[in-house]
Design an enzyme around this catalytic site. Structure first.
Site, mmCIF file in Angstrom:
data_model
loop_
_atom_site.group_PDB
_atom_site.id
_atom_site.type_symbol
_atom_site.label_atom_id
_atom_site.label_comp_id
_atom_site.label_asym_id
_atom_site.label_seq_id
_atom_site.Cartn_x
_atom_site.Cartn_y
_atom_site.Cartn_z
ATOM 1 C CB THR A 28 -0.919 0.046 1.238
ATOM 2 O OG1 THR A 28 -0.120 -0.162 2.402
ATOM 3 C CG2 THR A 28 -2.005 -1.015 1.168
ATOM 4 C CG ASP A 29 5.246 1.476 0.942
ATOM 5 O OD1 ASP A 29 5.036 0.776 -0.076
ATOM 6 O OD2 ASP A 29 6.349 1.578 1.498
ATOM 7 C CB SER A 115 13.286 -3.140 6.896
ATOM 8 O OG SER A 115 13.372 -2.075 6.010
ATOM 9 C CB SER A 116 18.881 -5.682 6.981
ATOM 10 O OG SER A 116 19.022 -5.928 5.599
ATOM 11 C CB SER A 117 17.974 -1.932 3.068
ATOM 12 O OG SER A 117 16.569 -1.963 3.001
ATOM 13 C CD GLU A 149 16.300 0.599 0.459
ATOM 14 O OE1 GLU A 149 16.505 0.976 1.631
ATOM 15 O OE2 GLU A 149 15.833 -0.513 0.186
ATOM 16 C CG ASP A 161 10.887 -0.926 4.349
ATOM 17 O OD1 ASP A 161 9.724 -1.233 4.668
ATOM 18 O OD2 ASP A 161 11.522 -1.497 3.440
ATOM 19 C CE1 TYR A 210 7.649 -2.904 -3.500
ATOM 20 C CE2 TYR A 210 8.920 -1.689 -5.141
ATOM 21 C CZ TYR A 210 8.233 -1.724 -3.949
ATOM 22 O OH TYR A 210 8.135 -0.584 -3.192
HETATM 23 P P1 ADP Z 1 15.936 -6.263 3.673
HETATM 24 O O1 ADP Z 1 15.923 -4.783 3.817
HETATM 25 O O2 ADP Z 1 14.567 -6.854 3.620
HETATM 26 O O3 ADP Z 1 16.783 -6.953 4.689
HETATM 27 P P2 ADP Z 1 17.145 -5.552 1.187
HETATM 28 O O4 ADP Z 1 17.477 -6.321 -0.044
HETATM 29 O O5 ADP Z 1 16.260 -4.372 1.062
HETATM 30 O O6 ADP Z 1 16.578 -6.595 2.255
HETATM 31 O O7 ADP Z 1 18.477 -5.008 1.858
HETATM 32 C C1 ADP Z 1 19.568 -5.867 2.064
HETATM 33 C C2 ADP Z 1 20.850 -5.151 1.682
HETATM 34 O O8 ADP Z 1 21.125 -4.091 2.648
HETATM 35 C C3 ADP Z 1 22.059 -6.045 1.730
HETATM 36 O O9 ADP Z 1 22.237 -6.720 0.499
HETATM 37 C C4 ADP Z 1 23.185 -5.045 2.005
HETATM 38 O O10 ADP Z 1 23.571 -4.395 0.827
HETATM 39 C C5 ADP Z 1 22.506 -4.022 2.907
HETATM 40 N N1 ADP Z 1 22.711 -4.341 4.331
HETATM 41 C C6 ADP Z 1 21.767 -4.463 5.276
HETATM 42 N N2 ADP Z 1 22.325 -4.753 6.480
HETATM 43 C C7 ADP Z 1 23.651 -4.822 6.287
HETATM 44 C C8 ADP Z 1 24.785 -5.098 7.129
HETATM 45 N N3 ADP Z 1 24.653 -5.358 8.431
HETATM 46 N N4 ADP Z 1 26.012 -5.076 6.560
HETATM 47 C C9 ADP Z 1 26.155 -4.814 5.254
HETATM 48 N N5 ADP Z 1 25.145 -4.558 4.431
HETATM 49 C C10 ADP Z 1 23.906 -4.557 4.915
HETATM 50 MG MG MG Z 2 15.069 -3.405 2.424
#
Ligand code: ADP
Ligand code: MG
Length: 354
Positions: A28-29, A115-117, A149, A161, A210
Site C-alpha cells: 500500500t505504501d 528491512s535491514s536496509s 535507497e 521501512d 514488485y
Molecule cells: P531487507 O531490507 O529486507 O533486509 P534488502 O534487499 O532491502 O533486504 O536489503 C539488504 C541489503 O542491505 C544487503 O544486500 C546489504 O547491501 C545491505 N545491508 C543491510 N544490512 C547490512 C549489514 N549489516 N552489513 C552490510 N550490508 C547490509
Molecule cells: Mg530493504
C-alpha cells in the site's frame, strides 16, 4: 572484527536503529496508502570516527567487507551504496561531512524482509547526526534514508521501512499515512504478541514482481482517474477495470480499509481475522505469494493460540507474521516449524529471537 581492529582506534560515536515487521498494509505504501509496522528487537549499530585521510572507509562485520571511497568517486556497489548515499544526501542538504570511518554490525536478518536496509540507513544517519550535531529530525532521517535507497542503491522503495526504523518501537504499532506522513502510535491488541517466521524461500522474483505490481497500480489509478489508489475506498469501484488491474486495485483498496479498521481499536481476534484476509488478498488478488508461504501461513492459521497470520514484505518468498496469544510465541513457533519442516521446507523463527 570490531571497530578498533579495523581502524586502530576507538569509535567517536555510535548509533543504532531497528529492523521492522509490517503487521498490516502490504503493497500500500507506493499507492499513498496506510501501513501498520512495528520495530523488531534486532538492530543495526553504526560506529564512526573521522577518517585520517581523504577517503571514507565503510566496514560491515556481517559481510567482512571494507570499502574505501571518496566523495568524488562514483556510487559504489553493494552495502556501501546505502551509506555513501546517506552521506551524499546530507551534503546536498548543505551539511559538510568530512571523510568517515564507519563500522556496521547488525542482528537484523539481511534480505529476509525485516528491512535491514532501512536499519542500515537510519543507523548511519543517526550516527552522523550525533557526531556532527546536525539538526535533522527523525522524519527527515527517514526521508533521506529512502532517497539513499532509491537514488544510490537503486531500489524503488516506499517510505514505510525508513519511517518504521526511525520512529517505531517494539512496544507499539505505528500507523502511518504514507501520503501525509500523519502517524499514530497504537498499543498491540490486548493479550497478543508477535511471531515472525522466515519461510526459508529466497525472494528471487521480488524485484521484478514488485516493479510490475507498481506499474499495474499506477495504470489502475490512471484508468480510475485518481492520483493514487489510496483515493478510492469503495472496492466496487474497481469493477470497470480490465484484469489483472481489477484484482490488483481491489487488494490495495481492501488492504487500506483493513488498516483503517484497526484505528477504531480491534480485539486480537478481529486483528487476526484482518491478517488472514490480508493474506488471502495478497495470494489471490495481488498474486505475490508462493506455495511455501501459503503452506506456512496455513499451518500457522490452524494452530491453537494463533489469532491470524499472513505473508509480510513484498512476497515471492521471505517471512510471515502472526499475531499469537501472549507468552506463547516460542512454543507455537516450535510446533509450527516442526510441521512446516515435515513438508520439506526449512523455516526459522526470526521474532522472538532465540
Ligand atoms: P531487507 O531490507 O529486507 O533486509 P534488502 O534487499 O532491502 O533486504 O536489503 C539488504 C541489503 O542491505 C544487503 O544486500 C546489504 O547491501 C545491505 N545491508 C543491510 N544490512 C547490512 C549489514 N549489516 N552489513 C552490510 N550490508 C547490509
Ligand atoms: Mg530493504
Amino acid at each position: 572484527m570490531d571497530f578498533r581492529q579495523i581502524f586502530g582506534a576507538d569509535p567517536e560515536t555510535q548509533a543504532s536503529a531497528p529492523g521492522r515487521v509490517n503487521l498490516l498494509g502490504e503493497h500500500t505504501d507506493y499507492n499513498d496508502g496506510f501501513v501498520l509496522p512495528t520495530a523488531i528487537p534486532q538492530r543495526t549499530t553504526v560506529q564512526l570516527s573521522f577518517s585520517p585521510d581523504r577517503q571514507h572507509h565503510f566496514y560491515s562485520q556481517e559481510l567482512d567487507e571494507l570499502v574505501s571511497i571518496s566523495d568524488r568517486d562514483g556510487t559504489p556497489q553493494g552495502f556501501a551504496s546505502y551509506i555513501f548515499g546517506c552521506i551524499q544526501l546530507l551534503q546536498q542538504e548543505g551539511h559538510t561531512i568530512p571523510p568517515l570511518n564507519l563500522h556496521v554490525t547488525s542482528s537484523v536478518p539481511i534480505g529476509s524482509g525485516l528491512s535491514s536496509s532501512a536499519a542500515l540507513e537510519v543507523a548511519t544517519l543517526r550516527a552522523v547526526r550525533s557526531r556532527l550535531n546536525l539538526e535533522i529530525d527523525d522524519v527527515r532521517i527517514a526521508q533521506l534514508g529512502q532517497q539513499a535507497e532509491i537514488q544510490y542503491a537503486g531500489v524503488e522503495c516506499g517510505i514505510m521501512d525508513q519511517m518504521a526504523s526511525s520512529l517505531a518501537d517494539t512496544e507499539h504499532m505505528l500507523f502511518l499515512d504514507t501520503r501525509t506522513l500523519e502517524r499514530r502510535v497504537l498499543p498491540f491488541p490486548a493479550g497478543a504478541e508477535l511471531l515472525v517466521v522466515d519461510s526459508g524461500v529466497p525472494r528471487t522474483l521480488a524485484g521484478s514482481g514488485y516493479n510490475q505490481r507498481r506499474a499495474e497500480c499506477e495504470e489502475a489509478a490512471r484508468q480510475l482517474g485518481v492520483k493514487a489508489l489510496r483515493d478510492i475506498t469503495d472496492p466496487q469501484a474497481v469493477e470497470t477495470l480490465p484484469e489483472p488491474l481489477r484484482r490488483r486495485a481491489r487488494h490495495v483498496i481492501t488492504e487500506n480499509n483493513r488498516v483503517l479498521e484497526v484505528l477504531q481499536g480491534v480485539s486480537a481476534q478481529r486483528f487476526g481475522d484482518l491478517m488472514n484476509a490480508s493474506h488471502t488478498s495478497l495470494r489471490d488478488d495481488y498474486e505475490v505469494s508462493v506455495t511455501a508461504l501459503d503452506t506456512l501461513v496455513a499451518i500457522l492459521q490452524q494452530t491453537p493460540g494463533v489469532f491470524g497470520a499472513r505473508l509480510t514484505g513484498a512476497g515471492f518468498g521471505g517471512a510471515t507474521v502472526a499475531l499469537v496469544a501472549s507468552g506463547q510465541a516460542k512454543a507455537i513457533a516450535q510446533d509450527v516449524l516442526a510441521r512446516y519442516n515435515r513438508k520439506g521446507y526449512a523455516g526459522r523463527t526470526l521474532v522472538p529471537e532465540n
